[in-house]
Every structure is written in structure tokens, then in C-alpha cells.
Design a protein around this motif. Structure first.
Motif, mmCIF file in Angstrom:
data_model
loop_
_atom_site.group_PDB
_atom_site.id
_atom_site.type_symbol
_atom_site.label_atom_id
_atom_site.label_comp_id
_atom_site.label_asym_id
_atom_site.label_seq_id
_atom_site.Cartn_x
_atom_site.Cartn_y
_atom_site.Cartn_z
ATOM 1 N N PHE A 176 -36.114 32.790 17.355
ATOM 2 C CA PHE A 176 -35.201 32.685 18.491
ATOM 3 C C PHE A 176 -36.042 32.893 19.728
ATOM 4 O O PHE A 176 -36.560 33.982 19.977
ATOM 5 C CB PHE A 176 -34.086 33.735 18.403
ATOM 6 C CG PHE A 176 -32.947 33.449 19.330
ATOM 7 C CD1 PHE A 176 -31.856 32.708 18.912
ATOM 8 C CD2 PHE A 176 -32.973 33.911 20.641
ATOM 9 C CE1 PHE A 176 -30.810 32.420 19.778
ATOM 10 C CE2 PHE A 176 -31.933 33.627 21.511
ATOM 11 C CZ PHE A 176 -30.850 32.884 21.085
ATOM 12 N N HIS A 243 -33.152 41.037 28.437
ATOM 13 C CA HIS A 243 -32.920 39.785 27.712
ATOM 14 C C HIS A 243 -32.139 39.987 26.423
ATOM 15 O O HIS A 243 -31.441 39.087 25.979
ATOM 16 C CB HIS A 243 -34.254 39.093 27.420
ATOM 17 C CG HIS A 243 -35.020 38.798 28.663
ATOM 18 N ND1 HIS A 243 -34.633 37.813 29.536
ATOM 19 C CD2 HIS A 243 -36.106 39.390 29.210
ATOM 20 C CE1 HIS A 243 -35.474 37.796 30.570
ATOM 21 N NE2 HIS A 243 -36.360 38.746 30.397
ATOM 22 N N TYR A 248 -28.464 43.639 19.525
ATOM 23 C CA TYR A 248 -28.510 42.185 19.381
ATOM 24 C C TYR A 248 -29.762 41.761 18.611
ATOM 25 O O TYR A 248 -29.715 40.902 17.734
ATOM 26 C CB TYR A 248 -28.464 41.536 20.763
ATOM 27 C CG TYR A 248 -28.504 40.019 20.749
ATOM 28 C CD1 TYR A 248 -27.493 39.286 20.137
ATOM 29 C CD2 TYR A 248 -29.548 39.329 21.362
ATOM 30 C CE1 TYR A 248 -27.515 37.898 20.136
ATOM 31 C CE2 TYR A 248 -29.576 37.938 21.365
ATOM 32 C CZ TYR A 248 -28.564 37.225 20.750
ATOM 33 O OH TYR A 248 -28.597 35.857 20.754
ATOM 34 N N HIS A 251 -29.251 42.443 15.019
ATOM 35 C CA HIS A 251 -28.344 41.436 14.472
ATOM 36 C C HIS A 251 -29.096 40.125 14.194
ATOM 37 O O HIS A 251 -28.924 39.498 13.141
ATOM 38 C CB HIS A 251 -27.199 41.218 15.461
ATOM 39 C CG HIS A 251 -26.378 40.006 15.176
ATOM 40 N ND1 HIS A 251 -25.426 39.968 14.175
ATOM 41 C CD2 HIS A 251 -26.367 38.771 15.752
ATOM 42 C CE1 HIS A 251 -24.875 38.764 14.149
ATOM 43 N NE2 HIS A 251 -25.420 38.017 15.094
ATOM 44 N N LEU A 252 -29.950 39.729 15.178
ATOM 45 C CA LEU A 252 -30.679 38.461 15.011
ATOM 46 C C LEU A 252 -31.628 38.507 13.822
ATOM 47 O O LEU A 252 -31.879 37.481 13.186
ATOM 48 C CB LEU A 252 -31.471 38.129 16.287
ATOM 49 C CG LEU A 252 -30.702 37.536 17.465
ATOM 50 C CD1 LEU A 252 -31.670 37.182 18.592
ATOM 51 C CD2 LEU A 252 -29.895 36.297 17.073
ATOM 52 N N VAL A 255 -29.603 37.332 10.952
ATOM 53 C CA VAL A 255 -29.254 35.908 11.086
ATOM 54 C C VAL A 255 -30.471 35.029 10.815
ATOM 55 O O VAL A 255 -30.408 34.062 10.043
ATOM 56 C CB VAL A 255 -28.709 35.618 12.507
ATOM 57 C CG1 VAL A 255 -28.549 34.119 12.723
ATOM 58 C CG2 VAL A 255 -27.386 36.340 12.738
ATOM 59 N N ARG A 259 -31.463 32.295 7.888
ATOM 60 C CA ARG A 259 -31.806 30.902 8.214
ATOM 61 C C ARG A 259 -33.192 30.526 7.698
ATOM 62 O O ARG A 259 -33.403 29.403 7.231
ATOM 63 C CB ARG A 259 -31.721 30.686 9.730
ATOM 64 C CG ARG A 259 -30.282 30.699 10.204
ATOM 65 C CD ARG A 259 -30.139 30.418 11.684
ATOM 66 N NE ARG A 259 -28.711 30.459 12.020
ATOM 67 C CZ ARG A 259 -28.217 30.255 13.227
ATOM 68 N NH1 ARG A 259 -29.041 29.982 14.231
ATOM 69 N NH2 ARG A 259 -26.915 30.314 13.444
ATOM 70 N N ASP B 648 -23.123 28.837 19.256
ATOM 71 C CA ASP B 648 -23.511 29.248 17.902
ATOM 72 C C ASP B 648 -22.873 30.611 17.627
ATOM 73 O O ASP B 648 -23.182 31.597 18.297
ATOM 74 C CB ASP B 648 -25.044 29.332 17.853
ATOM 75 C CG ASP B 648 -25.563 29.691 16.475
ATOM 76 O OD1 ASP B 648 -24.888 30.446 15.756
ATOM 77 O OD2 ASP B 648 -26.669 29.222 16.129
ATOM 78 N N THR B 651 -25.437 33.523 16.807
ATOM 79 C CA THR B 651 -26.410 34.001 17.788
ATOM 80 C C THR B 651 -25.852 34.078 19.201
ATOM 81 O O THR B 651 -26.469 34.693 20.075
ATOM 82 C CB THR B 651 -27.635 33.058 17.848
ATOM 83 O OG1 THR B 651 -27.195 31.783 18.332
ATOM 84 C CG2 THR B 651 -28.278 32.896 16.491
ATOM 85 N N GLY B 652 -24.731 33.424 19.460
ATOM 86 C CA GLY B 652 -24.181 33.393 20.812
ATOM 87 C C GLY B 652 -24.846 32.365 21.705
ATOM 88 O O GLY B 652 -24.512 32.249 22.880
ATOM 89 N N LYS B 653 -25.778 31.609 21.164
ATOM 90 C CA LYS B 653 -26.491 30.645 22.008
ATOM 91 C C LYS B 653 -25.585 29.457 22.350
ATOM 92 O O LYS B 653 -24.908 28.907 21.490
ATOM 93 C CB LYS B 653 -27.743 30.141 21.300
ATOM 94 C CG LYS B 653 -28.586 29.248 22.196
ATOM 95 C CD LYS B 653 -29.938 28.962 21.574
ATOM 96 C CE LYS B 653 -30.856 28.259 22.558
ATOM 97 N NZ LYS B 653 -30.315 27.051 23.150
ATOM 98 N N ALA B 771 -27.502 34.175 25.517
ATOM 99 C CA ALA B 771 -27.034 34.253 24.129
ATOM 100 C C ALA B 771 -26.528 35.663 23.824
ATOM 101 O O ALA B 771 -25.479 35.849 23.205
ATOM 102 C CB ALA B 771 -28.167 33.863 23.180
ATOM 103 N N TRP B 775 -22.752 36.540 22.744
ATOM 104 C CA TRP B 775 -22.553 37.230 21.461
ATOM 105 C C TRP B 775 -21.778 38.537 21.664
ATOM 106 O O TRP B 775 -20.844 38.844 20.917
ATOM 107 C CB TRP B 775 -23.931 37.504 20.832
ATOM 108 C CG TRP B 775 -23.878 38.280 19.552
ATOM 109 C CD1 TRP B 775 -23.528 37.813 18.319
ATOM 110 C CD2 TRP B 775 -24.174 39.680 19.391
ATOM 111 N NE1 TRP B 775 -23.605 38.831 17.395
ATOM 112 C CE2 TRP B 775 -23.995 39.970 18.022
ATOM 113 C CE3 TRP B 775 -24.582 40.695 20.256
ATOM 114 C CZ2 TRP B 775 -24.204 41.262 17.508
ATOM 115 C CZ3 TRP B 775 -24.791 41.962 19.747
ATOM 116 C CH2 TRP B 775 -24.604 42.249 18.382
#
Lengths: 266, 787
Positions: A176, A243, A248, A251-252, A255, A259, B648, B651-653, B771, B775
Motif C-alpha cells: 500500500f 498519513h 490503520y 489493519h492493513l 488485509v 491479498r 475499497d 483499505t478505504g482507498k 484512505a 476507513w
């Protein structure tokens, strides 16, 4: 930028000699991290030892069950290497995902790994494949190499010559992008080589690249995204800035790991 | 339409030199004996200067001089000023704090300049600047406009209580309150319009030269309005008499408003050049630009919309706190007042509007006009309110808009503006078709299957451009008139130079202005030159900003061309031995009505100068005319933008998957250039909505001080835009043009946020909608009931 002397050795031995004689010197690989901080006068090396003319530091080769990448191999060259794309496409995706075309055409694997920027892409692949860092003095296992943010096991006078990656049957990188810098806000590299299962995360951890043991355990039953369904990692120890919050980023990690697994097992 | 006339998509004349690197920007100008200025800047947001020691710096190699604010005061160099007077509700004038070009006693933001090193080279200047020792007494800073007026907040300027510059209002408070009391539905929103850093591609620069023999000063600088710069530096700063100061703004690489203003650095370069008797150059680096260019936006607003049960808007009210930063920049006071509240009627027939604006000082970079200037902030308020009201009342957002559109013109709004022409239904209808809004429900269902949330957002925006009638803006506090000037010089060979008071910094005036002349005189496009940006060449002009160059600048050229044509007809009458009233001019030829006698443009031009066919008593030789054109009204470009996004879920993107822009800019001079302006504007608007945001920490340090942390929009962040046009001509200028430079930046943010909030089912989302922000909003949200 402050004044400095500029050296262009042609052998690793010469480079090491220059480094020994100039304690305040810095090695110059791609320069995309070092030059900007010098321009901002935040770094003041007495000398730059440019490695671009040193012989034998570039190229991607397959040696038995490993892929060996020379330290001065530029990201753009590694990304399109047929050898790499054939044997370990999951690794080829890493240099392809770095920054922007300018960075990819200058930046090198050795520079990236030696700098160990906590948001850099290559550390995730090095740790996520259990690579070996080969220097002018010794071989260092990835698990021992990254010792914290911008910190590595490299000693004074030690120069990375090449990095050897074992060819994993399944491997993938999912990133990401940081919207401004192009670094990894979070990047996850997953691989499976026999019983060796690795999940390495860059960008997220406040101490640099790390492995997610809980995910690796879960994947031992079955190396698939489904095995990580509903799994998360705690936000403690994650970076937090304007950012992305620590929560978050944590969490990513879940995710992107799922993926990456979907990609690796596709 | 000729191949190079009005309406033709002519390629830009100026691009050859830009794309081949042969443009001449301020930093490219090199003068003999040139020195470099390097500024010593405050690392603190708020501090008293206890002492400045320049002794060590003076001894550094290559140092010519080191100058401080104390010397500036001794030399009686005046402060920078804000040129638009705003009065508070109670009638008191705005409180403008002194803004010296070099701070002597106190610094009020990070980057405030406290000293300057003049050195032989840039690197020597940098080395010496590090040796200037400044002893600071650091004070507590305030950066948040919402906190600047609180009791106990640090007071930034002496005698300015609560950091409050003015408390202004517009509209009818009583009537608005009554309308709200009777409303069937009230929509309320709290809005932050995020602070932006302009980031023109070319950083600011200044080069000053003093001529000892003539006592003349010359300044090359990155200005959108060199005459105004000269006027302010002469009349207010007191640097030199106006006629002894020449300002040249050569090629300028983008401005977006940030180069309208008079900055400390150009004043210091002029002052230093005269002191050291050598040219002094300063070129901003990107880090300095982040800290010292005037920023844009930065409003905190509570807004409310009152509607009856049928969705007819009854009233709108807004209370805004506008952050003007550490000092009042050149036009800062006008942006959150007359460029903002006057647009709060949008495209709608709203009986009552009341807006209150408090402008405050904070320990941040000054804030002034940035692409759109006040109008993006107004559009965001109006278009978010209307969209949210529609959702709350379960009315289709397009329908609610239709029910409230202004349908007849002229239309007087309750907030000063008198809209002259428009067709808001036409642009909405066309946009609905291009965006295939009918097919949206299916696309939304399909997206869910791929883990994506689709949303649709509208922005039916309006702006006031072509600023502006001088008498009108004068009555509102402007310190200058906002007319424009043009001089058309016909050479003896028939080629033409147009001297315009406008300034081009990316707009393509050298092409579009030449198209106008080519159309009117019937002469080849390549025989026309557009001259601008030099106070020694061009008559006084007001410069380029506010999408004014077509509506005001080209109107001045039209008026001058009218005079040229009238004079040329007199010459032709003598040449063709006919009565002046029988001369007709068309397609570059003069003919005598009812005969086959004719004269080419070039013959008439030559005869105007050789003057062999008439006496001096009959006609003055020469062919050159000037016009100063003062517009009769603002122009009102308007349109409909529709944004379709996919979010998304994991991811919130946000990805913008479809963008439709239908704009009414009146007459189009060059559709290719207009399309480019629309694209660039939308990119900046999407940047504000999704990516950009200047962030200061509590101590006043700029966290987003580089491209590594401040996210500029890139090509990969943007979709291909579907651009359409509708046209109602402006009746307020001879060409019927309206202006197109800011529309995209004005329309886009509301369209993006309306689309994302539609997708995620919550209105609780601030810009930039990163994002992480989306999210988090999704996590907080309780899903809206499906309609």
C-alpha cells in the motif's frame, strides 16, 4: 550541500580501503536517500565513495536453488530481469513497486537494504524470503541483519556485495503506497519454501521490518488467504503519523497479507 | 471561423520555448557581478528575538554583506501591506499588524526571515547563514484558527486582542433567522476547508539591480502582476519612486494565485542591491516555498440550510473562521469575505442568506488567494449542504437542485451578486447524460461483488470571474481598480504587437490573444506578438488572477482594436480616395462600398506611417491605440461536475472511476486551452479533496514541509475526464466570454466528497479523504438506510 571529496573505486577492495581511511565517508550507491539529506545539509560526509564503477556488483543470476542479485543492481533492471521473472516473480514485483521511475532507475538493492529505511520495500523481501546478505567480509542471514530503524548488522568498513534469495515455490508482495513519498505505508511479503513459511512486514513497524509469527503459525496448516481470515495484529509497536494511524497500519497488515497470499497461491 | 481565429483549437505558440527549455525565467536572467541572497529564517513559530549576532557570518568566505531587520528600519524601508480594507460588523476597520520584510523584534511563524546574507555564491551564502546567531525567547504558538480567539490563546500581535483581524458579516440576519424558524427541514454541517500549499512548478525568485548612474532600480521577479508589485513597493514600502523602479516578470512557471502577492524577499533584494551596489538574486528552494509561499483556504465553518417540506430552499447561513496566518498578505482580507460569502447563493434561488466571518492571526504562513480564492470554499459549503439535505429528505440530489435552480436572468442574489446569464438546467442535463447516471445503480451493484462501494457526487457550482468593476470593488474596500489595459501597435509592415496589462504564467495568452487579433484584423496569426510583464514596455495593468484575462484583458484589446479599425478606415479613405463612411473592413481588406476598389491591410498600415496620402492637419500619422477597459459586471461561469468513485472496503482507498465536467464559459476562444484549464483545475480540486493538506503541529512546525509528506496529485491519481460544454454568452463584455481558469478547482472538492459520502453512507468525512480517513469514517458509520 557541504563540500566533500568524491572517490570512484573500481574494485570492492579499493572501496573498502577508502572506507577504512575515511571514517566520515559514506558509500554512494543509488544516492536517492543520501543525496537529498546532503542537499538539505542534514548529512555531512567528508567523502563519498561511489560504487557505480566497481566491477562485478551488478546483475541477476540463478545459482542452483537461489537467485543472486548484485548489490549495485538498479531496481529498474531487477524488475525486468528475465531470470528473476522466471524463477521468482514474487521478488521481481518488489523493485517494480519502488518509488517512481527516477528512483527505480537510480536506486539499488544494496543501497536500499543497507539503509534499512523502515518504509523501504526490499527489506520485506529479504526478510520474507530468508535471504542471505553477502558482504566483503561474511554472509549474514536476513533474520540477523535488520536490527532496527535505519540500523543493520553491518560493521564499519563492511560493504554489501550481493544478496542471495532462496527460490521459494510461492511468494508474493503486496504494497500500500504512501501517497506522497511512494514508499510503503505498509508492505507485506509472504513466501513458502517447504516448511519455511514467512510473512514479513515493512512500513508498519516503528522498529522497521518484522515477521508476523502468528500469521506464519496459522499458515502452516494451509498456505492460503483463508487461513488468516479475521486475524489481525495489535496496533502497539506500529508507526503512527499524519498519513496513517497505528490502528490503520495494523489493519492493513492483515488485509495486505491476505491479498499477498491470494496472489502467491493464484 | 478561420483556422487561427476565435473558436479554433490553435496549438500554443509559447509551448515551443517551454518544452525545449528555452524559456527565460527569473533565475535564468544573469546580471554582471550578480550576488546571491540567502535568508536566515526562524525555526520557531512564535518567539521574541533577543539578539542577532552577524559577526561570525560576516567573516565567512565570499560574504558581501549581512543585513538585519534593524538596518531595514534604519533605512526607513516600509512594511508590506494588505490592500483591501474590510470593516467589522461594528464599523471598525480591520486590524493590520506591521509586516516588516525582515523581522527585528519578534517572529510569528516558522520561516519568518530575520536576516539575509549577500554572498558571491549560493553555497557561500548558505555556509554564512548558518553562522548567524539568533537568540530567541520562544513563546507558545497557536496554529488552529478555531483556537486562536480563545481566552488565554497566545497573542501574536501587540494591541490585536484575541488575534482577531475582523468580524465581518454579509446578508440579512433577521430575515434568515425567521426563515430558519419556519423551515420544515434544516441541514447542518461542520466543515473544515483544508489548508493547501500552492506548489507552482517554478519556485519564487527575485533579481534586483541598482544603476548608480541613473539611480534606477530593476526587479526581475515571479509576479502575476508586475505593475501592482511596482506600485506597492514604490508607494507603500517606499523603496523608490514609481518611475525609478522597473519590474519585469519574464516567463513565470505557474502561479495559481501565490505569485500575485508582494513578498518580503523581493523587497529585501531591492534594498540589498542598492546597499551593496551589485545585483542580488534570490531563488527559493522547494523547502522554503513550503514555508513561505502564501498558502490557500484554511476555513472552519458551521453551515446550515433551511428548506420547506417540498425541498425548496428558504435560507442559508454560515459562520466561518478564516485563518490568515501570521501576517495579512496583499489581498488576504478579501478572500474569505467578498470572494466567498458573495457566492453562497450558488446556482440557487435562495431568499435569505446570512454569513459571518471572523479572520484570525495564527503562527502559520500567511494565507491568501489560491486558485478559486473563496469561491471553492463557498461552493464546498453550498454543494455539501444541498447534497446532504437531499439525502436527508430522500429527494434525488439532481431533483433537489432542479427545484431550486435560478431560471431567469438577470438574477439578484441576497449577497451582492447580480448573475447576468446562465442555464443551469442545460449543464445538469448534459452532465447526467455524459455520466450515464441512469446506469449508476447497476454499476453500484456490480461493484459490491468486487468488495467496492460506489458513490456518485454532484457539484453544480458557480463562480464570479472577470474581476471586476472598479467602482463596485472600491465600494467594498479594494485599494485598487480592477480594469485592464491594452495597447495595439500596428507596425508599418502590418504586423501587430499587443501590449497587455495581463500576465501569462501558463494560461496561453500569447496564443489566445493573438487569435482575437487574427480574427478581427484578418491577418496571419504568426504576424502577431503579445507583449506583457515589463513595466517599462507595457502601460499600467492589473495582471492575471481570478480568471479575468479573457473577460477583462481581452475586452481591453477589443476596445483598442475598435479604435485601430476606426483610424485605419480614415487612412484607407485617403488611400482609396473615398469617403470615410464608405469604407468597409472585412477579412483583412478595406473596400469602398459599391465599387471594386480595395486596399490590403498591409497597404493601409504602411500608408498610416509614410503619411504620403494625407496632411498632418487631416490626420495624425501612425497606427497605435490604447484602451483601459473597466468591466460592467463580474462574469458567472457555472456548470455541473459529476464524480463517480469506488471505495475499497478493506483499505478505504478511493478511486475516481468517472469524471464528468460540463461547463458554461460563454464564448470559447480556444477549446484545447479551455479543456487544459478544466483538466488542471479538476486535478487541483481532486488534490484538495483526496490528497493535499498542510499540517502544522501544535508548536507551529510544518509537518508537511516537503513532497515526501505533502501529497500533490499525480497522473495516476486521476481518471480521464469527460468534458462537455454548454454556452450562454456573458452580456457583460463584448466577446461574451466568462473565464475558465478556476472552475475545476472550485467544482471538484464538493463532487468528490459528495461521491465518497454517498458510497460509504456517512457524512462524517473531512478533506483530504485519505484512505485512512475513509476507513475510519466507515468504521464510525452507522449505515444510512437504503432508499
Amino acid at each position: 550541500m557541504y563540500n566533500f571529496t568524491f572517490h570512484r573505486p573500481t574494485t570492492v577492495r579499493q572501496a573498502a580501503g577508502l572506507l577504512a581511511r575515511n571514517p566520515e565517508a559514506k558509500l554512494l550507491a543509488g544516492g536517492h536517500s543520501l543525496i537529498p539529506v546532503m542537499k538539505q545539509r542534514l548529512a555531512q560526509p567528508s567523502a563519498l565513495i561511489d560504487l557505480s564503477l566497481v566491477e562485478g556488483l551488478t546483475g541477476v543470476e540463478q545459482k542452483g536453488r537461489s537467485i543472486v542479485i548484485g548489490a549495485m543492481t538498479r531496481h529498474a533492471d531487477a524488475a525486468i530481469s528475465p531470470v528473476l521473472q522466471q524463477a521468482l516473480p514474487g521478488l521481481a514485483a518488489v523493485p517494480a513497486a519502488v518509488g517512481d521511475p527516477q528512483v527505480r532507475n537510480r536506486g539499488t538493492i544494496g543501497g536500499s537494504v543497507a539503509n534499512n529505511d523502515p518504509n523501504a520495500d526490499y527489506p520485506a523481501a529479504v526478510l520474507g524470503l530468508g535471504a542471505t546478505i553477502i558482504t566483503n567480509k561474511r554472509r549474514i542471514a536476513a533474520d540477523d541483519f535488520f536490527t532496527g530503524m535505519f540500523s543493520t548488522a553491518l560493521e564499519d568498513g563492511e560493504i554489501i556485495v550481493k544478496i542471495s534469495f532462496p527460490i521459494a515455490k510461492k511468494a508474493a508482495y503486496e504494497k500500500f503506497k504512501h501517497p506522497a513519498s511512494g514508499f510503503a505505508l505498509v508492505g507485506v511479503f509472504v513466501s513458502k519454501r517447504g516448511a519455511d513459511i514467512r510473512v514479513a512486514v515493512t512500513g508498519a513497524g516503528s522498529n522497521g521490518v518484522f515477521r508476523v509469527k502468528s500469521f506464519e503459525e496459522a499458515l502452516k496448516k494451509r498456505f492460503a488467504a483463508k487461513s488468516l481470515e479475521g486475524m489481525t495484529i495489535p496496533a502497539t509497536g506500529m508507526n503512527s503519523d499524519i498519513h496513517a494511524s497505528a490502528e490503520y497500519r495494523a489493519h492493513l497488515v492483515g488485509v495486505l497479507a491476505r491479498r499477498a497470499l491470494a496472489k502467491a497461491t493464484a | 471561423m478561420s483556422a487561427t481565429g476565435i473558436g479554433a483549437a490553435v496549438r500554443r505558440k509559447e509551448d515551443f520555448r517551454f518544452v525545449t527549455g528555452s524559456g527565460q525565467y527569473t533565475d535564468d536572467v544573469v546580471r554582471p557581478g550578480e550576488t546571491r541572497a540567502v535568508f536566515v529564517r526562524s525555526p520557531h513559530a512564535h518567539a521574541k528575538i533577543k539578539s542577532i549576532d552577524v559577526g561570525a557570518a560576516r567573516k565567512m568566505p565570499g560574504v558581501v554583506d549581512v543585513l538585519t531587520g534593524a538596518q531595514l528600519a534604519t533605512d526607513k524601508i516600509g512594511n508590506l501591506i494588505c490592500g483591501w480594507m474590510i470593516h467589522s460588523k461594528d464599523g471598525s476597520p480591520m486590524k493590520m499588524a506591521p509586516h516588516p520584510a525582515l523581522a527585528a523584534a519578534k517572529v510569528n511563524c516558522v520561516g519568518d526571515a530575520v536576516a539575509v546574507v549577500i554572498a558571491e555564491t549560493y553555497e557561500q551564502g548558505r555556509d554564512a547563514a548558518e553562522k548567524v546567531k539568533v537568540d530567541y525567547d520562544v513563546l507558545t504558538a497557536v496554529v488552529d484558527p478555531a483556537k486562536a480567539q480563545a481566552p488565554g490563546a497566545p497573542q501574536i500581535h501587540a494591541d490585536i486582542a484575541n488575534n482577531t483581524i475582523y468580524q465581518w458579516h454579509l446578508g440579512d440576519a433577521k430575515a434568515t433567522a425567521a426563515a430558519f424558524a419556519a423551515a420544515a427541514h434544516v441541514t447542518k454541517l461542520d466543515i473544515v476547508n483544508n489548508r493547501l500549499v500552492p506548489n507552482a512548478m517554478e519556485p519564487r525568485a527575485a533579481l534586483a539591480e541598482y544603476d548608480v548612474g541613473t539611480d534606477n532600480l530593476t526587479l526581475w521577479n515571479t509576479s502575476q502582476n508586475p505593475h501592482v508589485a511596482r506600485l506597492v513597493i514604490a508607494a507603500f514600502v517606499g523603496m523608490a519612486p514609481e518611475h525609478k523602479l522597473r519590474v519585469i516578470a519574464p516567463d513565470v512557471g505557474g502561479g495559481f494565485g501565490s505569485k500575485i502577492f508582494i513578498y518580503p524577499e523581493e523587497v529585501v533584494c531591492l534594498w540589498a542591491a542598492r546597499k551593496v551596489r551589485r545585483p542580488v538574486k534570490w531563488t527559493c528552494d522547494r523547502s522554503e516555498a513550503f514555508l513561505t509561499d502564501c498558502h490557500g483556504r484554511d476555513h472552519v465553518t458551521h453551515a446550515e440550510l433551511a428548506l420547506d417540506a417540498q425541498g425548496k430552499i428558504l435560507a442559508l447561513r454560515a459562520k466561518t473562521i478564516a485563518n490568515l496566518g501570521a501576517y495579512m498578505s496583499t489581498f488576504s482580507s478579501s478572500v474569505p469575505t467578498y470572494l466567498y460569502a458573495t457566492l453562497l447563493s450558488g446556482q440557487y434561488d435562495i431568499p435569505s442568506i446570512y454569513c459571518e466571518v471572523d479572520a484570525v492571526y495564527t503562527n502559520t504562513a500567511p494565507v491568501d488567494a489560491y486558485r478559486g480564492a473563496g469561491r471553492p470554499e463557498a461552493t464546498f459549503v453550498v454543494e455539501r449542504l444541498v447534497e446532504v439535505a437531499a439525502r436527508q429528505m430522500k429527494i434525488e440530489p439532481a431533483d433537489l437542485r432542479k427545484r431550486n435552480f435560478i431560471k431567469t436572468f438577470p438574477h439578484q442574489t441576497p449577497v451582492i451578486m447580480a448573475y447576468d446569464a446562465g442555464d443551469y438546467h442545460a449543464s445538469l442535463k448534459k452532465a447526467l447524460e455524459i455520466a450515464d447516471v441512469k446506469g449508476f445503480a447497476k454499476r453500484k451493484r456490480d461493484a459490491v461483488r468486487h468488495g467496492k462501494l460506489r458513490g456518485l457526487g454532484f457539484s453544480t457550482y458557480i463562480e464570479a470571474c472577470g474581476i471586476a468593476p472598479s467602482q463596485a470593488v472600491g465600494s467594498l474596500g479594494a485599494g485598487v481598480g480592477l480594469w485592464e489595459s491594452a495597447e495595439v501597435r500596428v507596425n508599418p509592415t502590418g504586423s501587430v504587437e499587443v501590449l497587455t496589462g495581463c500576465h501569462a504564467h501558463g494560461q496561453g495568452h500569447e496564443t489566445t490573444f493573438a487569435q482575437l487579433v487574427s480574427e478581427r484584423l484578418g491577418i496571419p496569426f504568426e504576424n502577431i506578438s503579445i507583449v506583457h510583464g515589463d513595466t517599462d514596455k507595457v502601460q499600467f495593468g492589473m495582471g492575471t488572477y481570478g480568471s479575468r484575462s479573457a473577460a477583462v484583458g481581452m475586452s481591453a484589446i477589443v476596445k483598442a482594436l475598435d479604435k485601430v479599425e476606426a483610424k485605419a478606415k480614415k487612412v484607407a479613405a485617403h488611400l482609396l480616395e473615398a469617403a470615410e463612411g464608405d469604407i468597409e473592413f472585412k477579412d483583412g481588406k478595406f473596400t469602398v462600398a459599391g465599387t471594386d476598389k480595395q486596399a490590403a491591410w498591409g497597404d493601409v498600415a504602411l500608408n498610416a506611417y509614410i503619411a504620403h496620402k494625407f496632411t498632418g492637419q487631416e490626420l495624425e500619422p501612425g497606427l497605435k491605440e490604447t484602451s483601459f477597459y473597466d468591466p460592467t459586471n463580474f462574469t458567472f461561469p457555472a456548470g455541473c461536475h459529476i464524480c463517480e468513485v469506488e471505495v475499497d472496503i478493506d483499505t478505504g482507498k478511493t478511486d475516481i472511476v468517472n469524471w464528468t465536467a460540463v461547463d458554461d464559459f460563454g464564448t470559447i476562444i480556444n477549446p484545447m486551452i479551455v479543456e487544459g484549464q478544466v483538466h488542471g483545475g479538476i486535478a487541483q480540486g481532486i488534490g484538495q479533496a483526496l490528497l493535499e493538506g498542510a499540517v502544522y503541529d501544535k508548536s507551529g512546525q510544518l509537518v508537511t514541509g516537503s513532497m515526501m509528506d505533502y501529497t500533490m496529485p499525480r497522473a495516476h491519481d486521476l481518471p480521464s475526464f469527460h468534458v462537455g460544454m454548454t454556452e450562454t454568452k456573458s452580456p457583460s463584455n463584448p466577446l461574451g466570454v466568462k473565464g475558465c481558469g478556476e472552475a475545476g478547482a472550485i467544482a471538484a472538492p464538493a463532487a468528490v466528497i459528495n461521491a465518497i459520502t454517498d458510497a460509504i453512507g456517512t457524512e462524517d468525512l473531512a478533506m483530504p479523504a485519505t484512505a485512512n480517513a475513509v476507513w475510519s469514517a466507515l468504521k464510525r458509520a452507522t449505515p444510512r438506510q437504503a432508499a
